[in-house]
Every structure is written in structure tokens, then in C-alpha cells.
Scaffold this motif. Structure first.
Motif, PDB file in Angstrom:
ATOM      1  N   GLY A  56       0.786  -1.231   0.000  1.00 48.15           N
ATOM      2  CA  GLY A  56       0.000   0.000   0.000  1.00 48.15           C
ATOM      3  C   GLY A  56       0.811   1.271   0.000  1.00 48.15           C
ATOM      4  O   GLY A  56       0.237   2.366  -0.081  1.00 48.15           O
ATOM      5  N   THR A  59       1.759   6.272  -1.528  1.00 52.39           N
ATOM      6  CA  THR A  59       0.642   6.933  -2.208  1.00 52.39           C
ATOM      7  C   THR A  59       0.855   8.441  -2.123  1.00 52.39           C
ATOM      8  O   THR A  59       1.676   8.926  -1.344  1.00 52.39           O
ATOM      9  N   GLY A  62      -2.725   9.335   0.015  1.00 49.55           N
ATOM     10  CA  GLY A  62      -3.858   8.431  -0.101  1.00 49.55           C
ATOM     11  C   GLY A  62      -4.405   8.278  -1.501  1.00 49.55           C
ATOM     12  O   GLY A  62      -5.351   7.511  -1.704  1.00 49.55           O
ATOM     13  N   ASP A 113      -7.645   1.787  -2.031  1.00 49.86           N
ATOM     14  CA  ASP A 113      -6.385   2.188  -1.406  1.00 49.86           C
ATOM     15  C   ASP A 113      -5.256   1.489  -2.151  1.00 49.86           C
ATOM     16  O   ASP A 113      -5.487   0.756  -3.117  1.00 49.86           O
TER      17      ASP A 113
END
Length: 515
Positions: A56, A59, A62, A113
Motif C-alpha cells: 500500500g 501513495t 492516499g 487504497d
């Protein structure tokens, strides 16, 4: 004769194969099937750990980073909108839907996400490792070399980072490699069937050679090519290159079987079925990938010909939906043709295809500096698409050695691997003015690893060469593989976005063109 071909792998055990049959069959696959699968599974699990860890991150507060910003929102809209795109505000819907639908599956499972929009890419990157191991084992008839090929692709910076981005090119790499693997299996199956005919004495009863029955592996290759085409139009290049490769395999097999007219036999027996498998099936797969678009009423340009009032003329017999898709496709083609580099304002990370084999112009996907998470006051977190130099800087020697082995030693393995590699490179030279980026080279990476593995197999040498020669070869191969792993470990922070000092960041940028 048809009945005999139902068991293509069975040559009469009571009668030794003739010289022609032995030539057709070549070296047998290694008999260590269990060990082969243990090596495959263990290395695939290692690949999965590297691809999925901390998936994840990073980013952009987000939101997606770099070109994820195009495909990730489109995939999310597909998920929420019946698997098609209809937001006219994007107006950058310029690729077929399949890869975005695969990204959407990850978003469906894990949410909007980094984990969600990168999950499918990470899975594709892991499967590439599995396929490369099995393919290298088949090409070299060696479980050891199959494992080495797996290590090379695990430690490739391009395949690693593209497997951790919500972009399209990792899916092209997967499906093109799968199509290639199917063609290699088809080659072996064809030769097994011809070996049956040779062993039983009827291979040359016709000047064209025998019919070979339905070829499931070639059909599977067509399906994989269709999936490649349904990700990006560059799949068309693989259809052309792999189609020629399949014809070359068939001619060589018929010649080895003693068919009097192998070229004419291939044209008469094999070309039309090959066109069906490697052209018609991919086109049908491509059209099928638009299923949600066809089923909708509001997808982008779904009723283009009706809204624009375009007279059908000669194409009146074609349904309006297909004509709308055709006009939509022409608009997309125009977009790609006119996507040229501005003379006074080029993209800072643009590159041209002659720089790709050695990865001379990588791409910065993410960069953040100024925090203190590395233990100092001036820290950097970055992800940069870099091909591991220990492998990518050997691309030109690999190409030269492969061409020599192909043209002067008639080594089909190098020929096949070079066809796959060049299918990802040569077509981009047709329009040099177009904007191009290093991530377009992603599908070349597995074929680079395969070519290097073939060369390492020759350095390793045969067991028949003697203990000392084999031991020296093993030492050289082990040192090289260790160098690749160490090189990948050095690049890890800027492939993974780990916090490092500014000095370490500068040390990672080996060439001026990397900056």
C-alpha cells in the motif's frame, strides 16, 4: 493414423526411436518433477513476499501516484458502474478494458487504497516468476537453470516495481509470456506427434507430411494473445511476431521429420489453423473484453455513430454497436498517433527505445524529501523504475550472443527468446516522435532473463565435460547470480520507497541519465 495421434507422447517402447525421431524429441525433460515443483513453489513464494510486502505504500496522500492516476480511478468507476467507463470528464479512455477490470477486482476485494489498486498487479508479477521458472526449465531441460531464471526475474527492478503499481504493462508482460510458454509447449507437442509418425514409418507418406490434429497449446497461446491485445493494442505486435515464430517451429519440425516439402507442408497443413488460433481467436477475445461496453447504453462512445449521424455506407451490414466501437477505436488511434513529444517541453522522464535495453533512462514514480525518518534531518523516500544493472547492462551482449547462436548454430531456443524480446522493442522504432517511457519495456524483462539463463547454461557446461570444467562453470554462475541478488538488494530502498539519507539517494543514482 488419427488414432495414433491421440497419444502423441508415446513412441513404441519395443522399438528404439530412429535418428529422426530422436532428433525430433531432443533432450528429454528432467525426471525430477517433484524437485522441479518444489523449486518453483519456493521461489514463487519468495516472489510473492517481495511483491506484496508493504504494497500500500507509497501513495500521494492516499491517492494514486504517477500514471496510476489514469487507470486506478477508471477501474474504480468500472467497479461502481457495471464494469464500463462513461465519465466523459476523463476523455482519456484510450486502452481496452481488461487490465482496468483486473485492477478493479483488487479494489473490490480490498477497497480504494494502495493495496486494493495494486493487488492484481502484484499477483501478475508473482505469476510471471512462476511462468519464467517453468519455461526456463523446459527450454534448458534443467531444474537448476529454471531456478536461476526465477531468481533473475525476482531480482529485476522493472518487474518488481511494475508489479507494485496500478498500471497496465505488468499484465502485458504476464499474458505475452504465457502465450510464449504455450507456443514452446506446442512445439514440443508437435514434435512428439511427428516422432510417432516417424517411428511408425508414415511421416513421409505425403509430400506435405502428416496432419497433426487439434493443437490445444496453440489454441491456448491464441487465448493469451487475445488477453494481451485486450490490455493494450501493443498486443498486436506479439500476435505478428509469435505467429511467425509458430510457422518457423512447424517448418523446422516437418524438416526434422523428413517431410519432402516442409515449407509447402506447413503452408498446406498448418498456416490456416494457425491463423485461426493466433489471429481470429485473439480478435474474438479482444471483442469479448468489451462485453460490458456492448451491454451498456451509456459507456464512452457506445452510440457514437448514432450521435454523430455517421452514414454507414458500405458498412451498413455491420451492427451499429460494432461500427461505434470501430469509430471509437479510430479516435483512440488518432490520440496515440498524435501523442508526440513537444519540441520545447518534453516530459522530464521520457525515453526512446534505443535506451531501453540497458535501462539508460529510468523513471521516477514517487519522491518525498525533508522528513527525519531515516535518522537524519534530510531524508528521501522515492520509488524509481530501474532495471537491475547486473542484468539489464548485459542486454546487448545477450542479443549479440543470441543472434550468433541462432544464425550460425541454429539454436532454436535463442531464436525463440529473441523473438519474444524483440517483439517488445522493435515496433516502437516505427514512430520515434511519439512520447515513450521506460515502463513500455516491462514485457522485455522476462525474455532478457531467459536469454541470460540460456547463456549461463552454456557457462555452467554439461556434466559430460568433466568435474573440473563443471565446477568452474558452477563457480562463475554462482558468482553472477550472487551479484544480481546483491545489486537488487542495493537498489531495494529506491524500488520500495524506504527512507534513506540524501547521500544514499545520490549514491543510488549511478549514471547522469538516472537523475
Amino acid at each position: 493414423m488419427t488414432a495414433l495421434l491421440t497419444r502423441p507422447d508415446q513412441v513404441d517402447p519395443l522399438r528404439p526411436p530412429t535418428d529422426r525421431a530422436a532428433t525430433l524429441l531432443g533432450r528429454p525433460m528432467p525426471d525430477d518433477r517433484l524437485r522441479g515443483w518444489v523449486v518453483t513453489i519456493v521461489l514463487t513464494l519468495v516472489a510473492a513476499v517481495t511483491r506484496f510486502q508493504n504494497l500500500g505504500f507509497p501513495t500521494d496522500k492516499g491517492t494514486p501516484v504517477f500514471d496510476e492516476k489514469h487507470y486506478v480511478p477508471q477501474a474504480w468507476q468500472m467497479l461502481r458502474n457495471g464494469w464500463f467507463e462513461d465519465n466523459a470528464g476523463y476523455e482519456l479512455v484510450v486502452h481496452p478494458p481488461l487490465a482496468k477490470q483486473l485492477i478493479a477486482l483488487g479494489e473490490w476485494a480490498f477497497g480504494y487504497d494502495g493495496w486494493g489498486w495494486r493487488f492484481s498487479a502484484a499477483l501478475a508479477g508473482t505469476l510471471i516468476v512462476l511462468l519464467t521458472i517453468r519455461l526456463a526449465r523446459r527450454l534448458t531441460r534443467s531444474t537448476l537453470l529454471g531456478g536461476i531464471a526465477g531468481i533473475l526475474v525476482i531480482c529485476d527492478g522493472v518487474l518488481f516495481l511494475q508489479a507494485r503499481m496500478g498500471m497496465l504493462d505488468i499484465f502485458i508482460a504476464l499474458f505475452a509470456l504465457a502465450a510464449f510458454a504455450c507456443l514452446v509447449c506446442d512445439r514440443d507437442q508437435v514434435r512428439q506427434r511427428l516422432a510417432v509418425a516417424v517411428a511408425q514409418g508414415w511421416a513421409d507418406e505425403s509430400p506435405w507430411g502428416p496432419r497433426l490434429g487439434f493443437r490445444w497449446w496453440r489454441f491456448a497461446a491464441g487465448v493469451c494473445l487475445g488477453l494481451t491485445f485486450a490490455v493494450k493494442w501493443s498486443g498486436l505486435y506479439y500476435m505478428a511476431f509469435f505467429g511467425l515464430l509458430c510457422v518457423g517451429f512447424d517448418v523446422a519440425a516437418r524438416r526434422a521429420a523428413g517431410v519432402p516439402r516442409p515449407w509447402l507442408g506447413t503452408l498446406r497443413r498448418d498456416v490456416l489453423p494457425a491463423l485461426w488460433a493466433l489471429l481470429a481467436i485473439p480478435v474474438l477475445m479482444y471483442l469479448a473484453s468489451w462485453w460490458a461496453w456492448f451491454a451498456s447504453e451509456s459507456a464512452t462512445d457506445r452510440h457514437y455513430v448514432e450521435i454523430q449521424g455517421i452514414a454507414p455506407g458500405f458498412w451498413s451490414w455491420v451492427p451499429p454497436a460494432l461500427r461505434s466501437l470501430g469509430d471509437y477505436s479510430m479516435n483512440v488511434l488518432h490520440f496515440h498517433e498524435t501523442l508526440v513529444t513537444p519540441k520545447n517541453d518534453p516530459h522530464p522522464w521520457e525515453s526512446k527505445p534505443w535506451t531501453w535495453p540497458m535501462g539508460l533512462r529510468p523513471m521516477l514514480y514517487y519522491y518525498e524529501s525533508g522528513n527525519g525518518t531515516c535518522g537524519g534531518s534530510d531524508c528521501v523516500q522515492a520509488t524509481m523504475l530501474i532495471g537491475t544493472p547486473a542484468t539489464w547492462w548485459l542486454a546487448l551482449p545477450m542479443l549479440g550472443w543470441g543472434l550468433w547462436r541462432w544464425l550460425f548454430r541454429f539454436d532454436w531456443r535463442y531464436a525463440a527468446v529473441l523473438v519474444g524480446y524483440l517483439a517488445g522493442l522493435l515496433p516502437w522504432f516505427t514512430n520515434i516522435d511519439r512520447q515513450m517511457y521506460f515502463f513500455y519495456a516491462t514485457p522485455m524483462a522476462p525474455f532478457l532473463a531467459l536469454g541470460l539463463t540460456l547463456a549461463l547454461g552454456q557457462i555452467l557446461g554439461s556434466a559430460r565435460r568433466g568435474f573440473e570444467r563443471r565446477g568452474t562453470g558452477l563457480l562463475v554462475v554462482a558468482l553472477y547470480v550472487g551479484l544480481v541478488v546483491a545489486n537488487f538488494a542495493w537498489l531495494w530502498p529506491i524500488l520500495n520507497g524506504d527512507p534513506i539519507s540524501s547521500a544514499r539517494w545520490q549514491a543510488e543514482l549511478w549514471l547522469p541519465s538516472w537523475r
